[in-house]
Design a protein around this motif. Sequence first.
Motif, mmCIF file in Angstrom:
data_model
loop_
_atom_site.group_PDB
_atom_site.id
_atom_site.type_symbol
_atom_site.label_atom_id
_atom_site.label_comp_id
_atom_site.label_asym_id
_atom_site.label_seq_id
_atom_site.Cartn_x
_atom_site.Cartn_y
_atom_site.Cartn_z
ATOM 1 N N GLY A 61 0.768 -1.231 0.000
ATOM 2 C CA GLY A 61 0.000 0.000 0.000
ATOM 3 C C GLY A 61 0.804 1.288 0.000
ATOM 4 N N LYS A 62 2.131 1.192 0.099
ATOM 5 C CA LYS A 62 2.967 2.388 0.149
ATOM 6 C C LYS A 62 3.738 2.539 -1.164
ATOM 7 C CE LYS A 62 3.512 2.184 5.106
ATOM 8 N NZ LYS A 62 4.415 1.999 6.217
ATOM 9 N N PRO A 63 3.600 3.687 -1.838
ATOM 10 C CA PRO A 63 4.301 3.884 -3.111
ATOM 11 C C PRO A 63 5.785 4.190 -2.911
ATOM 12 C CG PRO A 63 3.052 5.836 -2.556
ATOM 13 C CD PRO A 63 2.740 4.804 -1.500
ATOM 14 N N LEU A 64 6.587 3.674 -3.829
ATOM 15 C CA LEU A 64 8.010 3.998 -3.884
ATOM 16 C C LEU A 64 8.171 4.922 -5.085
ATOM 17 C CD1 LEU A 64 9.285 0.341 -3.424
ATOM 18 C CD2 LEU A 64 8.981 2.066 -1.656
ATOM 19 N N LEU A 65 8.269 6.206 -4.840
ATOM 20 C CA LEU A 65 8.223 7.192 -5.921
ATOM 21 C C LEU A 65 9.584 7.391 -6.576
ATOM 22 C CD1 LEU A 65 5.938 9.834 -4.226
ATOM 23 C CD2 LEU A 65 5.300 8.104 -5.882
ATOM 24 N N PRO A 66 9.608 7.635 -7.899
ATOM 25 C CA PRO A 66 10.867 7.884 -8.594
ATOM 26 C C PRO A 66 11.429 9.247 -8.241
ATOM 27 C CG PRO A 66 9.032 8.182 -10.080
ATOM 28 C CD PRO A 66 8.461 7.670 -8.785
ATOM 29 N N SER A 67 12.784 9.378 -8.265
ATOM 30 C CA SER A 67 13.390 10.662 -7.945
ATOM 31 C C SER A 67 14.358 11.161 -9.007
ATOM 32 C CB SER A 67 14.118 10.566 -6.610
ATOM 33 O OG SER A 67 15.147 9.600 -6.696
ATOM 34 N N LYS A 77 17.173 26.891 -8.802
ATOM 35 C CA LYS A 77 17.990 26.359 -7.699
ATOM 36 C C LYS A 77 17.645 24.893 -7.413
ATOM 37 C CE LYS A 77 20.711 26.874 -4.042
ATOM 38 N NZ LYS A 77 22.125 26.679 -4.173
ATOM 39 N N GLN A 78 16.370 24.550 -7.491
ATOM 40 C CA GLN A 78 15.961 23.163 -7.235
ATOM 41 C C GLN A 78 16.561 22.217 -8.267
ATOM 42 O OE1 GLN A 78 11.667 23.554 -7.144
ATOM 43 N NE2 GLN A 78 11.680 23.370 -4.909
ATOM 44 N N ARG A 79 16.625 22.641 -9.529
ATOM 45 C CA ARG A 79 17.232 21.808 -10.568
ATOM 46 C C ARG A 79 18.725 21.649 -10.303
ATOM 47 N NH1 ARG A 79 16.543 22.673 -16.950
ATOM 48 N NH2 ARG A 79 14.779 21.306 -16.647
ATOM 49 N N GLU A 80 19.402 22.727 -9.914
ATOM 50 C CA GLU A 80 20.836 22.661 -9.610
ATOM 51 C C GLU A 80 21.112 21.662 -8.481
ATOM 52 O OE1 GLU A 80 22.370 26.586 -8.831
ATOM 53 O OE2 GLU A 80 21.428 27.383 -10.653
ATOM 54 N N GLU A 81 20.299 21.711 -7.438
ATOM 55 C CA GLU A 81 20.461 20.783 -6.318
ATOM 56 C C GLU A 81 20.203 19.341 -6.750
ATOM 57 O OE1 GLU A 81 17.769 22.375 -3.420
ATOM 58 O OE2 GLU A 81 19.147 24.001 -2.867
ATOM 59 N N ALA A 82 19.159 19.139 -7.542
ATOM 60 C CA ALA A 82 18.857 17.796 -8.040
ATOM 61 C C ALA A 82 19.978 17.299 -8.931
ATOM 62 C CB ALA A 82 17.531 17.796 -8.798
ATOM 63 N N MET A 83 20.548 18.191 -9.746
ATOM 64 C CA MET A 83 21.648 17.820 -10.637
ATOM 65 C C MET A 83 22.895 17.434 -9.842
ATOM 66 S SD MET A 83 22.449 17.325 -13.701
ATOM 67 C CE MET A 83 23.879 17.165 -14.725
ATOM 68 N N GLU A 85 23.027 16.138 -6.858
ATOM 69 C CA GLU A 85 22.774 14.819 -6.287
ATOM 70 C C GLU A 85 22.888 13.731 -7.356
ATOM 71 O OE1 GLU A 85 19.196 12.362 -4.079
ATOM 72 O OE2 GLU A 85 19.093 14.536 -4.126
ATOM 73 N N LEU A 86 22.332 13.994 -8.538
ATOM 74 C CA LEU A 86 22.397 13.036 -9.634
ATOM 75 C C LEU A 86 23.837 12.790 -10.064
ATOM 76 C CD1 LEU A 86 21.097 11.231 -11.777
ATOM 77 C CD2 LEU A 86 20.826 13.283 -13.192
ATOM 78 N N VAL A 87 24.622 13.850 -10.207
ATOM 79 C CA VAL A 87 26.021 13.712 -10.633
ATOM 80 C C VAL A 87 26.807 12.885 -9.620
ATOM 81 C CG1 VAL A 87 28.181 14.990 -10.998
ATOM 82 C CG2 VAL A 87 26.077 15.744 -12.117
ATOM 83 N N GLU A 88 26.581 13.112 -8.343
ATOM 84 C CA GLU A 88 27.274 12.321 -7.317
ATOM 85 C C GLU A 88 26.919 10.842 -7.431
ATOM 86 O OE1 GLU A 88 29.768 13.167 -5.225
ATOM 87 O OE2 GLU A 88 29.680 14.998 -6.418
ATOM 88 N N ASN A 89 25.651 10.543 -7.662
ATOM 89 C CA ASN A 89 25.228 9.150 -7.819
ATOM 90 C C ASN A 89 25.800 8.534 -9.093
ATOM 91 O OD1 ASN A 89 23.759 9.011 -5.420
ATOM 92 N ND2 ASN A 89 21.952 9.865 -6.389
#
Length: 143
Positions: A61-67, A77-83, A85-89
Amino acid sequence: MVEEVKLLKTWSSPFGLRPVWVLKLKCIQYESIDEDLSNKSALLLQLNPIYKKIPVLVHNGKPLLPSIWSVFTKEGKQREEAMEELVENLKLAEEELQGKRIFRGDKIGMADLAFGWLANLMSVFEQVTGFKVIDGEFPLLSS
């Protein structure tokens, strides 16, 4: 307790294939629910109220949402922060691939399925959005 797993997807989306492959590879029983994205179900809207997109993997019953897609959906700024995090991964994944064609070295595993779409579709996303993610920085992931 019986584990309940559901997958909301569409037949036409390649993004719904990755969770299908992983669930089948791991022999996990699940209920497949095909969504009509032109007429989104109440279940999809309930389970993914922010993005209202598929795939949505639901466990008990609990969704695992994509990030990962937040890089393409955010701005400023939100895109920069997401980028960042993505680059580190992606750096961690690139390091793990050093000297190998696939992550485990001898057998395709979940990581290969999770990253397998990069070489095929990332350039399309970059062209459509005008936003470079890979940009030659990760040659092993993009080959």
